[in-house]
Scaffold this motif. Structure first.
Motif, PDB file in Angstrom:
ATOM      1  N   UNK A  27       0.701  -1.457   0.075  1.00  0.00           N
ATOM      2  CA  UNK A  27      -0.001   0.029   0.121  1.00  0.00           C
ATOM      3  C   UNK A  27       0.819   1.406  -0.157  1.00  0.00           C
ATOM      4  N   UNK A  28       1.720   1.297   0.861  1.00  0.00           N
ATOM      5  CA  UNK A  28       2.685   2.314   0.879  1.00  0.00           C
ATOM      6  C   UNK A  28       3.417   2.673  -0.570  1.00  0.00           C
ATOM      7  N   UNK A  29       3.976   1.762  -1.185  1.00  0.00           N
ATOM      8  CA  UNK A  29       4.651   1.952  -2.287  1.00  0.00           C
ATOM      9  C   UNK A  29       3.618   2.379  -3.612  1.00  0.00           C
ATOM     10  N   UNK A  30       2.574   1.646  -3.407  1.00  0.00           N
ATOM     11  CA  UNK A  30       1.374   1.905  -4.507  1.00  0.00           C
ATOM     12  C   UNK A  30       0.936   3.484  -4.326  1.00  0.00           C
ATOM     13  N   UNK A  31       0.759   3.988  -3.267  1.00  0.00           N
ATOM     14  CA  UNK A  31       0.377   5.585  -2.953  1.00  0.00           C
ATOM     15  C   UNK A  31       1.434   6.293  -3.432  1.00  0.00           C
ATOM     16  N   UNK A  32       2.765   5.960  -3.098  1.00  0.00           N
ATOM     17  CA  UNK A  32       3.864   6.815  -3.471  1.00  0.00           C
ATOM     18  C   UNK A  32       4.167   6.774  -5.158  1.00  0.00           C
ATOM     19  N   UNK A  33       3.748   5.677  -6.061  1.00  0.00           N
ATOM     20  CA  UNK A  33       3.926   5.581  -7.150  1.00  0.00           C
ATOM     21  C   UNK A  33       2.789   6.521  -7.866  1.00  0.00           C
ATOM     22  N   UNK A  38       1.587  11.675 -10.576  1.00  0.00           N
ATOM     23  CA  UNK A  38       0.658  12.777 -10.943  1.00  0.00           C
ATOM     24  C   UNK A  38       1.752  14.196 -10.819  1.00  0.00           C
ATOM     25  N   UNK A  39       2.853  13.992 -10.044  1.00  0.00           N
ATOM     26  CA  UNK A  39       3.583  14.963 -10.066  1.00  0.00           C
ATOM     27  C   UNK A  39       4.287  15.253 -11.500  1.00  0.00           C
ATOM     28  N   UNK A  40       4.544  14.204 -11.906  1.00  0.00           N
ATOM     29  CA  UNK A  40       5.374  13.887 -13.436  1.00  0.00           C
ATOM     30  C   UNK A  40       4.344  14.657 -14.449  1.00  0.00           C
ATOM     31  N   UNK A 106      -9.387   8.392 -12.090  1.00  0.00           N
ATOM     32  CA  UNK A 106     -10.728   8.791 -12.178  1.00  0.00           C
ATOM     33  C   UNK A 106     -11.001   9.798 -13.818  1.00  0.00           C
ATOM     34  N   UNK A 107     -12.071   9.851 -14.017  1.00  0.00           N
ATOM     35  CA  UNK A 107     -12.172  10.855 -15.416  1.00  0.00           C
ATOM     36  C   UNK A 107     -11.882  12.052 -15.387  1.00  0.00           C
ATOM     37  N   UNK A 108     -11.785  12.678 -14.020  1.00  0.00           N
ATOM     38  CA  UNK A 108     -11.709  14.098 -13.628  1.00  0.00           C
ATOM     39  C   UNK A 108     -10.241  14.293 -13.191  1.00  0.00           C
ATOM     40  N   UNK A 109      -9.402  13.110 -13.246  1.00  0.00           N
ATOM     41  CA  UNK A 109      -8.001  13.113 -12.334  1.00  0.00           C
ATOM     42  C   UNK A 109      -6.978  13.708 -13.828  1.00  0.00           C
ATOM     43  N   UNK A 110      -5.758  13.989 -13.350  1.00  0.00           N
ATOM     44  CA  UNK A 110      -4.794  14.576 -14.238  1.00  0.00           C
ATOM     45  C   UNK A 110      -4.433  13.514 -15.233  1.00  0.00           C
ATOM     46  N   UNK A 111      -4.581  12.101 -14.956  1.00  0.00           N
ATOM     47  CA  UNK A 111      -4.093  11.046 -15.970  1.00  0.00           C
ATOM     48  C   UNK A 111      -4.977  11.297 -17.059  1.00  0.00           C
TER      49      UNK A 111
END
Length: 792
Positions: A27-33, A38-40, A106-111
Motif C-alpha cells: 500500500x505505501x509503495x502504490x500510494x507513492x507511485x 501525478x507529479x510528473x 478517475x475521469x476528472x483526474x490528471x491522468x
C-alpha cells in the motif's frame, strides 16, 4: 523542438517511474507511485509526455491489472498469486489506498486529462496484442478474405486495422492512448474469467464447454457476492467502470448529443460530435468483449452476408459458453444503458420514429399509449446495441452449460436476464450506492423510503420496450424451461425458484400478460385482410419478430447441446402459449410433476418451503394460462423403474450407447433430429424427397367424411360385357387393360394410405446399416462378375 537535454531527462524520468510502478506491491509503495505519476504529469506539458506514455503508461496498465512483468503483451502467470493493484486493494479492503488509486484513474483526474491532450496531438500510437482481441476478431484478422470487412462490422475497430510495418503480410490493431486503456480495461474481467491466457496461443478448438472453468469460477474482484465486511468503495474496478460510463456515455437527453442524426439538417453550434463517437466506442468495446467475445455468430446475419462474411470460426467455437464471472460488470452495463430508455423514452416527450419525421409527440404519461403508434424501430436509447448480443449471451449460457458442473454461472446470467425483463423496476435510486462510493459521501438514508414510495410496475408506456424485446419474454422463456428440465435433478430447489421467478414476472401485471398474448396471436395469425382489430394491430409486428428470431438464434438450437430436453426446431415458431406436446403449457406441467418428485428427496427442514414454492408455481402457471395447472397430457408418461439411477436418466445425448436404444421418439418420425446411425446429408435429402412425394400424392391431407362416403359408394368390381370381351384383340389392347388395372390398384392403395394416415418415408434408406448392406451387395456382385470372367 524540445532541447536535447530536456528530452534525455524526460526519458530517464519515465524509465525510473516505470521501475517504481513495477516494484510497487505494498500500500505505501502504490500510494507513492501514484503521487509520482501525478507529479510528473503536472510538471510536464502534453507535448513533453511522449516518453511517459511510451514507457511508463504500459507498465502502469500491467501493474494495475496484474498483466505480467511490465509489458502489456506479456502473459499472466496463473500459478502466481494476483499482484495487480486492483487485486491488492480488493484483498486488503483498504479504503485509503482505494481512494488514492481511484483519484489517479478517475475521469476528472490528471491522468485522463493528459490522455486526451496527448491524443489530440496524436503523439503516441500503440499496437494492441492480437491474441487479446475477442476470439471472432482474431479469426477474422487472420483471414485475408474477412479482414477488410472486420472494421466495417466491428464499430470499435473501425479505422484501427493497419498493415504491419515490419511484416507486410500481417495486420495489427493500432490505438491511441484512450482506446488502448479502454481495451485493457475491457479485457481484464475476460482474462480473469478465462484464466487461460498465454503469450501467443494458436487458434484452435478448446475443450468443449470448458467444464473446468465453469465448475471452479474465478472471476475478477467483485464478480462474486461481496462479504459483509467488504466495502463497495474498495471495489476499484466497479467504481472505475461506473465513473467511465457516467462520464463518457450519456443516457440523459440522448437526443441532445445527436440532433436530427442521419438527416440533411445541419448541427447546431453547440453540437460536439466527439461525444457520441467516444460514447459509441466505449459501449461497443464493452459489449464486444463481454457479451459477444467467443460467439460464433457475432454479427447480424443479413449484415454479415452483405459484406460476404462467412465466419470461419463456427466449427472452432460453436459450443463454447460465454466467459464466466461477468455478472457484476454486465449487470452494471445493462442497468446503466437501459436508463437511456427510461430517461429518453419514458421521461421525455420526444421519440424518434424510424421512417417518420425526426421527432414526433407522444402522449403524456396520463393518456393511453395506443399500440398503433408503435413500431419496431431504431430507438433513441442504447437498448438497440444490447438486444442481440445480450440475448445470445444469455441463451448460450443456458444451452451450453455443461452437465455435471455447477449452475452458479448460469444463475448469475439468470439474474441479468431477470433485471432486463423488469426495466420498470430500475431507476437512478439503484445506483445510489455507487454514487456514494464515487463521491466518497455517506449513503442517503432516505433511499429505502424513496424506493418504497416509487411506483414500480408495468404500465402501458412500456409497450414499445416489450414489443421490441419480445423474444426475451417468449422464446427465451421456452429455452429456459428446457434448461430447467435439464438441470432439475442437480438442484431442484434453486431451479424451481428460478422458474417461479420468471413466471411471476410474466404474470405480475394483467396488462403485460394481455399484451404478450395479443402479440402471440398476431404472430401466429395468418389473417391479412380487415378483421379483428386486436389481431390486426399486432400482426404487423410479426415479420420483425420473426426476423429477430431467425437472426438472434442463428445457429443456436437445443440439438447442439448434449443432454438437452427440447428437440431441434421446437421453438422456431414461439410456442410458449401453445398447449401442444412441444408447447409451454405441457412443458411447465411436466416440470411441476417432475419437481414434486425431485423435491421429495430434499432435507425435511427445507421440505415445507419447497412445497410452498411448488404451490406458488402452480398458482402462477394457472394464472398464466388461465386454467387448471395440471391437465391430462397428450403423451403417455412412463413410470421410472425403481432400480434406475437418476444420473442415468439425464445422461448426455452423446453417451447414448447404453440407454438410447430403449428410448423411442414420440414426435413425428419424419422430422425427428438426425441420429448417430444416419448419414446426415442423405437423411435431409430423402426427407425433402419424401415430403415432395407426399404433397404430390395428397397423402398429407386427412380423409374427410365426404371422401369416405364416395369410396364406400364407388363400384368395387368391373362388369365386362361379352361383346367387349370379343373386341379385345392384339397385345396392344391387353397391355392397355393391364395398365388401367395397375392404375386402379395404385389408386386403391393411395386411398388406403390416406385413410390410415400412411405416408411415403424414404428416410430409412439413410441408415448406415442399410447403406452398409447395399455396399456389401454391390461389392458381392462386382466380385462375382470378376470371378466369373476369370473362370471363363
Amino acid at each position: 523542438m524540445l532541447p536535447h537535454s530536456y528530452t534525455v531527462d524526460s526519458l530517464s524520468q519515465s524509465q525510473d517511474l516505470a521501475s517504481d510502478i513495477l516494484a510497487a506491491s505494498t500500500p505505501s509503495n502504490i500510494s507513492a507511485a501514484c503521487s509520482s505519476v501525478e507529479s510528473f504529469l503536472q510538471s510536464h506539458s502534453p507535448d513533453q509526455c511522449r516518453h511517459f506514455f511510451s514507457i511508463t503508461f504500459p507498465s502502469l496498465i500491467c501493474k494495475l491489472f496484474g498483466f505480467g512483468d511490465g509489458t502489456a503483451a506479456s502473459p499472466v502467470q496463473s500459478s502466481l498469486p494476483p499482484n495487480g493493484w486492483v487485486d491488492i486493494i480488493s484483498g486488503a479492503n483498504d479504503l485509503d489506498l482505494a481512494e488514492r488509486v481511484f483519484s489517479l484513474l478517475s475521469p476528472s483526474g490528471i491522468l485522463m486529462s493528459s490522455i486526451f491532450a496527448v491524443d489530440k496531438l496524436s503523439l503516441v500510437k500503440y499496437v494492441f496484442p492480437t491474441e487479446r482481441l475477442p476470439e471472432y476478431a482474431r479469426f477474422m484478422l487472420s483471414s485475408e478474405k474477412d479482414r477488410s470487412a472486420l472494421s466495417n462490422l466491428c464499430p470499435f475497430l473501425k479505422g484501427k486495422i493497419e498493415e504491419d510495418s515490419l511484416r507486410g503480410s500481417s495486420y495489427e490493431v493500432r490505438l491511441n492512448v484512450f482506446e488502448y486503456y479502454m481495451f485493457w480495461l475491457s479485457y481484464y474481467p475476460v482474462c480473469r474469467g478465462n484464466n487461460e491466457i498465454s503469450a501467443v496461443i494458436p487458434i484452435q478448438k478448446r475443450n468443449m464447454f470448458r467444464l473446468k472453468n465453469w465448475t471452479r469460477i474465478k472471476g475478477f474482484p467483485g464478480s462474486n457476492k461481496r462479504d459483509s465486511d467488504q466495502k463497495l468503495e474498495c471495489n476499484i474496478y466497479i467504481r472505475l467502470l461506473y465513473s467511465y460510463l457516467k462520464t463518457f456515455v450519456p443516457v440523459f437527453d440522448l437526443n441532445a448529443h445527436q440532433p436530427y442524426r442521419s438527416s440533411l439538417l445541419h448541427y447546431g453550434n453547440g453540437y460536439d460530435g466527439s461525444v457520441m463517437t467516444r460514447a459509441e466506442f466505449v459501449v461497443n468495446v464493452f459489449v464486444h468483449y463481454w457479451l459477444v467475445e467467443n460467439d460464433f455468430s457475432p454479427f447480424p446475419v443479413v449484415t454479415a452476408k452483405s459484406f460476404g462474411v462467412a465466419p470461419p470460426f463456427r466449427t472452432a467455437v460453436e459450443e463454447i459458453p460465454p466467459t464466466c464471472g461477468l455478472e457484476d460488470v454486465v449487470k452494471l452495463l445493462v442497468k446503466y444503458l437501459n436508463l437511456s430508455w427510461v430517461t429518453n423514452g419514458l421521461g421525455s416527450e420526444n421519440y424518434t420514429e424510424y421512417g417518420e419525421s425526426p421527432r414526433w409527440k407522444t402522449p403524456t404519461s396520463g393518456s393511453s399509449f395506443h399500440v398503433a403508434n408503435l413500431s419496431l424501430r431504431s430507438l433513441t436509447s442504447w437498448n438497440t446495441l444490447l438486444q442481440r448480443p445480450l440475448y445470445r449471451f444469455i441463451l448460450r449460457s443456458f444451452l451450453f452449460c455443461p452437465l455435471g458442473s455447477s449452475i452458479k454461472n448460469a444463475s448469475q446470467v439468470f439474474s441479468i436476464w431477470i433485471m432486463y425483463l423488469e426495466p420498470w423496476m430500475s431507476s437512478l435510486d439503484d445506483l445510489t450506492d455507487l454514487e456514494a462510493a464515487l463521491n466518497g459521501s455517506v449513503k442517503d438514508v432516505k433511499k429505502e423510503e424513496s424506493s418504497k414510495s416509487r411506483v414500480c410496475g408495468y404500465t402501458s408506456l412500456w409497450q414499445s420496450y416489450v414489443i421490441s424485446n419480445y423474444l426475451y419474454y417468449s422464446s427465451l422463456v421456452m429455452h429456459f424451461i428446457g434448461f430447467a428440465h435439464k438441470f432439475l435433478h442437480t438442484d431442484p430447489e434453486t431451479i424451481t425458484q428460478m422458474i417461479l421467478k420468471v413466471m411471476s414476472i410474466l404474470t405480475s401485471s394483467k396488462d403485460l400478460l394481455v399484451l404478450m398474448k395479443n402479440i402471440d396471436k398476431g404472430f401466429h395469425s395468418k389473417q391479412t385482410g380487415p378483421g379483428s382489430s386486436t389481431v390486426n394491430e399486432y400482426t404487423r409486428f410479426a415479420p420483425s419478430i420473426r426476423e429477430q428470431l431467425k437472426d438472434w438464434e442463428d445457429g443456436l438450437c437445443e440439438s447442439n447441446a448434449d443432454g438437452s430436453f427440447l428437440h431441434e426446431n421446437w421453438n422456431k415458431d414461439l410456442k410458449l402459449f401453445s398447449d401442444g406436446e412441444d408447447g409451454g403449457q405441457q412443458l411447465l406441467q411436466l416440470f411441476i410433476l417432475r419437481a414434486e418428485a425431485e423435491l421429495q428427496a430434499v432435507p425435511e427442514k427445507n421440505l415445507s418451503e419447497a412445497l410452498k414454492c411448488i404451490d406458488s408455481l402452480k398458482q402462477v402457471v394457472s394464472n398464466f394460462f388461465g386454467g387448471h395447472v395440471i391437465k391430462p397430457i397428450a403423451f403417455s408418461l412412463e413410470l421410472d423403474q425403481p432400480h434406475k439411477n437418476r444420473d442415468e436418466l439425464f445422461k448426455p445425448r452423446g453417451a447414448r450407447n447404453q440407454i438410447a436404444g430403449s428410448m423411442k421418439y414420440k414426435g413425428d418420425w419424419m422430422t425427428r433430429p438426425v441420429s448417430e446411425d444416419e448419414v446426415a446429408w442423405m437423411a435431409k435429402l430423402l426427407i425433402n424427397i419424401s415430403i415432395w412425394l407426399n404433397e404430390r400424392l395428397g397423402l398429407n391431407q386427412p380423409v374427410t367424411n365426404k371422401d369416405k362416403k364416395e369410396n364406400s359408394e364407388s363400384v368395387s368390381y368391373v362388369d365386362v360385357s361379352e361383346e367387349d370381351a370379343r373386341n379385345v384383340a392384339g397385345p396392344g389392347d391387353a397391355a392397355r387393360m393391364m395398365m388401367r388395372g395397375m392404375v386402379m390398384v395404385c389408386g386403391s392403395v393411395l386411398q388406403l394410405m390416406r385413410r390410415y394416415g400412411v405416408r411415403v418415408n424414404l428416410r430409412v434408406m439413410a441408415s448406415k446399416k442399410f447403406l452398409m448392406l447395399l455396399f456389401l451387395y454391390f461389392l458381392f456382385v462386382v466380385l462375382k462378375r470378376i470371378v466369373t470372367r476369370m473362370i471363363w
